[in-house]
Scaffold this motif. Structure first.
Motif, PDB file in Angstrom:
ATOM      1  N   VAL A 130     -14.067  -9.985   9.362  1.00 36.52           N
ATOM      2  CA  VAL A 130     -14.938  -8.889   9.803  1.00 36.52           C
ATOM      3  C   VAL A 130     -16.235  -8.883   9.005  1.00 36.52           C
ATOM      4  CG1 VAL A 130     -15.161  -6.382   9.900  1.00 36.52           C
ATOM      5  CG2 VAL A 130     -13.052  -7.471  10.665  1.00 36.52           C
ATOM      6  N   GLY A 131     -16.132  -9.089   7.683  1.00 34.13           N
ATOM      7  CA  GLY A 131     -17.344  -9.117   6.863  1.00 34.13           C
ATOM      8  C   GLY A 131     -18.273 -10.239   7.245  1.00 34.13           C
ATOM      9  N   GLU A 132     -17.729 -11.406   7.562  1.00 33.04           N
ATOM     10  CA  GLU A 132     -18.567 -12.527   7.982  1.00 33.04           C
ATOM     11  C   GLU A 132     -19.193 -12.267   9.346  1.00 33.04           C
ATOM     12  OE1 GLU A 132     -20.549 -16.043   7.686  1.00 33.04           O
ATOM     13  OE2 GLU A 132     -19.281 -15.129   6.138  1.00 33.04           O
ATOM     14  N   ALA A 133     -18.439 -11.676  10.251  1.00 29.93           N
ATOM     15  CA  ALA A 133     -18.955 -11.435  11.601  1.00 29.93           C
ATOM     16  C   ALA A 133     -20.086 -10.423  11.594  1.00 29.93           C
ATOM     17  CB  ALA A 133     -17.828 -10.958  12.514  1.00 29.93           C
ATOM     18  N   ILE A 134     -19.924  -9.317  10.864  1.00 29.05           N
ATOM     19  CA  ILE A 134     -20.990  -8.304  10.871  1.00 29.05           C
ATOM     20  C   ILE A 134     -22.193  -8.761  10.074  1.00 29.05           C
ATOM     21  CG2 ILE A 134     -19.344  -6.434  11.186  1.00 29.05           C
ATOM     22  CD1 ILE A 134     -19.635  -5.780   8.254  1.00 29.05           C
ATOM     23  N   ARG A 135     -22.043  -9.757   9.197  1.00 28.49           N
ATOM     24  CA  ARG A 135     -23.211 -10.296   8.521  1.00 28.49           C
ATOM     25  C   ARG A 135     -24.072 -11.104   9.476  1.00 28.49           C
ATOM     26  NH1 ARG A 135     -25.200 -14.836   6.205  1.00 28.49           N
ATOM     27  NH2 ARG A 135     -23.454 -16.077   6.958  1.00 28.49           N
ATOM     28  N   CYS A 136     -23.431 -11.808  10.398  1.00 25.68           N
ATOM     29  CA  CYS A 136     -24.165 -12.715  11.282  1.00 25.68           C
ATOM     30  C   CYS A 136     -24.654 -12.034  12.558  1.00 25.68           C
ATOM     31  CB  CYS A 136     -23.285 -13.908  11.656  1.00 25.68           C
ATOM     32  SG  CYS A 136     -22.827 -14.942  10.248  1.00 25.68           S
ATOM     33  N   VAL A 137     -23.874 -11.101  13.086  1.00 22.30           N
ATOM     34  CA  VAL A 137     -24.227 -10.497  14.369  1.00 22.30           C
ATOM     35  C   VAL A 137     -25.273  -9.416  14.143  1.00 22.30           C
ATOM     36  CG1 VAL A 137     -23.345  -9.243  16.359  1.00 22.30           C
ATOM     37  CG2 VAL A 137     -21.953 -10.996  15.274  1.00 22.30           C
ATOM     38  N   GLU A 138     -26.350  -9.497  14.912  1.00 23.67           N
ATOM     39  CA  GLU A 138     -27.425  -8.515  14.870  1.00 23.67           C
ATOM     40  C   GLU A 138     -27.964  -8.339  13.454  1.00 23.67           C
ATOM     41  OE1 GLU A 138     -26.059  -4.906  16.587  1.00 23.67           O
ATOM     42  OE2 GLU A 138     -25.758  -5.766  18.566  1.00 23.67           O
ATOM     43  N   ALA A 139     -28.172  -9.465  12.763  1.00 23.70           N
ATOM     44  CA  ALA A 139     -28.730  -9.395  11.411  1.00 23.70           C
ATOM     45  C   ALA A 139     -30.171  -8.921  11.489  1.00 23.70           C
ATOM     46  CB  ALA A 139     -28.665 -10.774  10.747  1.00 23.70           C
ATOM     47  N   PRO A 140     -30.661  -8.238  10.457  1.00 25.64           N
ATOM     48  CA  PRO A 140     -32.022  -7.720  10.468  1.00 25.64           C
ATOM     49  C   PRO A 140     -33.032  -8.838  10.273  1.00 25.64           C
ATOM     50  CG  PRO A 140     -31.047  -7.365   8.336  1.00 25.64           C
ATOM     51  CD  PRO A 140     -29.974  -7.943   9.209  1.00 25.64           C
ATOM     52  N   PRO A 141     -34.330  -8.566  10.504  1.00 23.67           N
ATOM     53  CA  PRO A 141     -35.331  -9.574  10.223  1.00 23.67           C
ATOM     54  C   PRO A 141     -35.285  -9.978   8.756  1.00 23.67           C
ATOM     55  CG  PRO A 141     -36.274  -7.739  11.468  1.00 23.67           C
ATOM     56  CD  PRO A 141     -34.893  -7.330  11.047  1.00 23.67           C
ATOM     57  N   ALA A 142     -35.484 -11.273   8.506  1.00 22.80           N
ATOM     58  CA  ALA A 142     -35.412 -11.753   7.126  1.00 22.80           C
ATOM     59  C   ALA A 142     -36.531 -11.151   6.304  1.00 22.80           C
ATOM     60  CB  ALA A 142     -35.506 -13.289   7.099  1.00 22.80           C
ATOM     61  N   LEU A 143     -36.234 -10.902   5.048  1.00 25.10           N
ATOM     62  CA  LEU A 143     -37.276 -10.461   4.138  1.00 25.10           C
ATOM     63  C   LEU A 143     -38.289 -11.571   3.974  1.00 25.10           C
ATOM     64  CD1 LEU A 143     -35.218  -8.692   1.344  1.00 25.10           C
ATOM     65  CD2 LEU A 143     -36.320  -7.686   3.324  1.00 25.10           C
ATOM     66  N   ALA A 144     -39.497 -11.154   3.566  1.00 26.02           N
ATOM     67  CA  ALA A 144     -40.560 -12.136   3.400  1.00 26.02           C
ATOM     68  C   ALA A 144     -40.087 -13.259   2.503  1.00 26.02           C
ATOM     69  CB  ALA A 144     -41.788 -11.478   2.793  1.00 26.02           C
ATOM     70  N   GLY A 145     -40.162 -14.458   3.004  1.00 25.60           N
ATOM     71  CA  GLY A 145     -39.686 -15.589   2.224  1.00 25.60           C
ATOM     72  C   GLY A 145     -40.810 -16.542   1.916  1.00 25.60           C
ATOM     73  N   GLY A 146     -40.758 -17.718   2.511  1.00 23.42           N
ATOM     74  CA  GLY A 146     -41.779 -18.685   2.237  1.00 23.42           C
ATOM     75  C   GLY A 146     -43.031 -18.425   3.029  1.00 23.42           C
ATOM     76  N   GLY A 147     -43.930 -19.402   2.978  1.00 24.11           N
ATOM     77  CA  GLY A 147     -45.205 -19.218   3.613  1.00 24.11           C
ATOM     78  C   GLY A 147     -45.115 -19.150   5.109  1.00 24.11           C
ATOM     79  N   GLY A 148     -45.975 -18.313   5.685  1.00 28.76           N
ATOM     80  CA  GLY A 148     -46.069 -18.232   7.119  1.00 28.76           C
ATOM     81  C   GLY A 148     -44.814 -17.781   7.804  1.00 28.76           C
ATOM     82  N   GLY A 149     -44.029 -16.948   7.162  1.00 26.54           N
ATOM     83  CA  GLY A 149     -42.848 -16.409   7.810  1.00 26.54           C
ATOM     84  C   GLY A 149     -41.586 -17.216   7.632  1.00 26.54           C
ATOM     85  N   VAL A 150     -41.542 -18.120   6.663  1.00 27.81           N
ATOM     86  CA  VAL A 150     -40.304 -18.852   6.394  1.00 27.81           C
ATOM     87  C   VAL A 150     -39.243 -17.871   5.929  1.00 27.81           C
ATOM     88  CG1 VAL A 150     -39.239 -20.620   4.961  1.00 27.81           C
ATOM     89  CG2 VAL A 150     -41.542 -20.946   5.828  1.00 27.81           C
ATOM     90  N   PRO A 151     -38.066 -17.848   6.531  1.00 27.80           N
ATOM     91  CA  PRO A 151     -37.060 -16.856   6.153  1.00 27.80           C
ATOM     92  C   PRO A 151     -36.596 -17.029   4.715  1.00 27.80           C
ATOM     93  CG  PRO A 151     -36.525 -17.929   8.243  1.00 27.80           C
ATOM     94  CD  PRO A 151     -37.633 -18.706   7.636  1.00 27.80           C
ATOM     95  N   ASP A 152     -36.111 -15.944   4.187  1.00 29.33           N
ATOM     96  CA  ASP A 152     -35.537 -15.966   2.856  1.00 29.33           C
ATOM     97  C   ASP A 152     -34.283 -16.820   2.887  1.00 29.33           C
ATOM     98  OD1 ASP A 152     -34.356 -15.493   0.435  1.00 29.33           O
ATOM     99  OD2 ASP A 152     -34.881 -13.366   0.414  1.00 29.33           O
ATOM    100  N   PRO A 153     -34.213 -17.921   2.081  1.00 28.74           N
ATOM    101  CA  PRO A 153     -33.065 -18.821   2.156  1.00 28.74           C
ATOM    102  C   PRO A 153     -31.775 -18.182   1.687  1.00 28.74           C
ATOM    103  CG  PRO A 153     -34.447 -19.389   0.289  1.00 28.74           C
ATOM    104  CD  PRO A 153     -35.194 -18.356   1.086  1.00 28.74           C
ATOM    105  N   ARG A 154     -31.843 -17.070   0.943  1.00 30.33           N
ATOM    106  CA  ARG A 154     -30.619 -16.419   0.495  1.00 30.33           C
ATOM    107  C   ARG A 154     -29.908 -15.705   1.624  1.00 30.33           C
ATOM    108  NH1 ARG A 154     -33.297 -13.043  -4.162  1.00 30.33           N
ATOM    109  NH2 ARG A 154     -34.786 -12.866  -2.482  1.00 30.33           N
ATOM    110  N   GLY A 155     -30.651 -15.317   2.665  1.00 25.76           N
ATOM    111  CA  GLY A 155     -30.053 -14.664   3.811  1.00 25.76           C
ATOM    112  C   GLY A 155     -29.524 -13.274   3.479  1.00 25.76           C
ATOM    113  N   GLU A 156     -28.802 -12.704   4.429  1.00 27.05           N
ATOM    114  CA  GLU A 156     -28.229 -11.373   4.241  1.00 27.05           C
ATOM    115  C   GLU A 156     -26.915 -11.484   3.490  1.00 27.05           C
ATOM    116  OE1 GLU A 156     -26.548  -7.619   6.893  1.00 27.05           O
ATOM    117  OE2 GLU A 156     -27.249  -9.444   7.860  1.00 27.05           O
ATOM    118  N   PRO A 157     -26.677 -10.633   2.512  1.00 25.49           N
ATOM    119  CA  PRO A 157     -25.401 -10.699   1.792  1.00 25.49           C
ATOM    120  C   PRO A 157     -24.246 -10.259   2.677  1.00 25.49           C
ATOM    121  CG  PRO A 157     -26.631  -8.759   1.111  1.00 25.49           C
ATOM    122  CD  PRO A 157     -27.545  -9.550   2.006  1.00 25.49           C
ATOM    123  N   ALA A 158     -23.048 -10.698   2.296  1.00 25.61           N
ATOM    124  CA  ALA A 158     -21.829 -10.309   3.007  1.00 25.61           C
ATOM    125  C   ALA A 158     -20.867  -9.709   1.992  1.00 25.61           C
ATOM    126  CB  ALA A 158     -21.207 -11.511   3.709  1.00 25.61           C
TER     127      ALA A 158
END
Length: 412
Positions: free
Chosen positions: A27-55
């Motif tokens: 359940v924790g893995e599923a709710i982390r992946c489904v409907e995840a929020p926009p990534a926090l500012a990461g790399g240049g030009g909108g590169v997603p944060d490589p850490r991703g959303e925590p679970a």
């Protein structure tokens, strides 16, 4: 594979505990992946944060199962290999729903969870099953201290793995990535470790019924994180929209602010800036040209670098005054208004913005000559020749290193 074969051969011991903790992980893995929020500012030009959303729910479930020594007063019969099997199977089961919905999934997070749970199980299960842990520490508060120390060491190992994974994906320096991971541990990491310890100790006495109760706080944490991530993304979009005012008015080329922000953030990463300082740098780079709105006649192609020093200074001060009126942190306004100063008097973020802005103007402005690669080489050469007063040589070399990777800006 060894763990799966061993569990299949010997069978699942205490299946009800494996099912309960496995469901928690899935359940924790599923709710982390489904409907995840926009990534926090990461790399240049909108590169997603490589850490991703925590679970946090999945992580606490995996660690709680790895540290489970007793179940309702009876000794737990599972071992290290069954822990690995349950964590792998539950994590894969949690990815079914996101894959069915077409959501992107990241096997790297699953690998990290399996490795950290296996590490905790190796440090706990053999000592507990042989009775050595009870002989050494007894059943009092010392065992709690051992669990907390083991969880702290496990969190440290997870931070090392997370930074290594981000380094492999992005090419960013490992040191700043590890520092950011360590700084995040007192937040979600502390909540995960504390919940895992309480879960293991409570289930050892009361059975499995406390598991869903203890999962509620972690669900609230994940919900709060999503709200925070959404607010951060909206805030950044607002700043980016404000920064486009100069482009809409015809003062700067389209996409210039975004390009400077992305490349500035990459250079800041290369120089080892922490995540909060990178955010300030990105916001300042997005709004670095806002002072041009005070000009009666636009500068050709928005290139301010060829202007006299006094005019550059006036535009920068006006830009800083505008930024201060927008509610953006004062550190961002300081970077904007100091970008025209001699680099020895500037904060590091202002040095980065000035060098990157000059580079982008040289490779895409009216002064650009030849093909993109030739223009980039000539631009870097001009920046290096101006390091006596205008540009920090350390920043220029970091910019050259970033450009040499061919990820940000134009390849050499």
């Amino acid at each position: 594979m060894v763990a799966l074969v061993w569990t299949e051969w010997h069978g699942v011991r205490q299946a009800e505990a494996a099912l309960a903790f496995g469901a928690l992980i899935a359940v924790g893995e599923a709710i982390r992946c489904v409907e995840a929020p926009p990534a926090l500012a990461g790399g240049g030009g909108g590169v997603p944060d490589p850490r991703g959303e925590p679970a946090p729910l999945a992580a606490a479930g995996a660690l709680g199962y790895a540290l489970l020594g007793r179940l309702g007063g009876e000794p737990a019969g599972h071992g290290v290999l069954q822990v690995v099997t349950v964590v792998v199977a539950a994590s894969l089961a949690g990815l079914v729903a996101p894959l069915a919905l077409g959501c992107p999934v990241d096997p790297g997070h699953t690998a990290r969870r399996v490795l950290t749970a296996a590490f905790a199980a190796v440090c706990f299960q053999p000592l507990h099953r042989t009775g050595r842990l009870a002989d050494w520490l007894g059943h009092g508060p010392f065992i709690v201290g051992y669990l907390l120390a083991l969880l702290a060491l496990t969190a440290l190992c997870d931070a090392v793995l997370a930074a290594a994974l981000a380094r492999a994906r992005t090419g960013w320096p490992y040191g700043p990535l590890l520092r950011d991971e360590l700084r995040s541990l007192p937040g979600v990491g502390a909540a995960v470790c504390a919940t895992a310890a309480v879960m293991a100790l409570t289930v050892a006495v009361a059975g499995l019924w406390p598991v869903p109760v203890l999962a509620v706080p972690l669900l609230l944490i994940q919900y709060s994180y999503r709200r925070y991530a959404g607010i951060r993304a909206t805030y950044r979009q607002t700043i980016a929209s404000l920064a486009r005012a100069t482009e809409i008015a015809g003062y700067t080329p389209t996409g210039h602010a975004r390009e400077v922000a992305g490349l500035s953030r990459a250079v800041g990463r290369e120089l080892g800036l922490s995540e909060p300082r990178l955010t300030v740098l990105e916001y300042a780079a997005l709004m670095h040209d806002i002072g041009q709105l005070s000009l009666v006649d636009p500068v050709p192609a928005g290139a301010t670098e060829p202007l006299p020093a006094a005019e550059q200074r006036r535009i920068a001060l006006l830009g800083g005054a505008v930024v201060r009126q927008t509610g953006v942190p004062a550190a961002v306004a300081l970077v904007v208004e100091r970008q025209a100063d001699p680099y020895r008097e500037q904060p590091l973020a202002a040095r980065i913005v000035r060098a990157v802005n000059a580079y982008t103007e040289l490779v895409s402005g009216p002064a650009a000559e030849g093909a993109a690669g030739v223009a980039a080489l000539r631009a870097l050469e001009r920046l290096r020749l101006a390091t006596a007063r205008d540009f920090d040589p350390v920043v220029v070399e970091a910019l050259a290193t970033v450009l040499s990777r061919g990820v940000y800006g134009r390849p050499r």
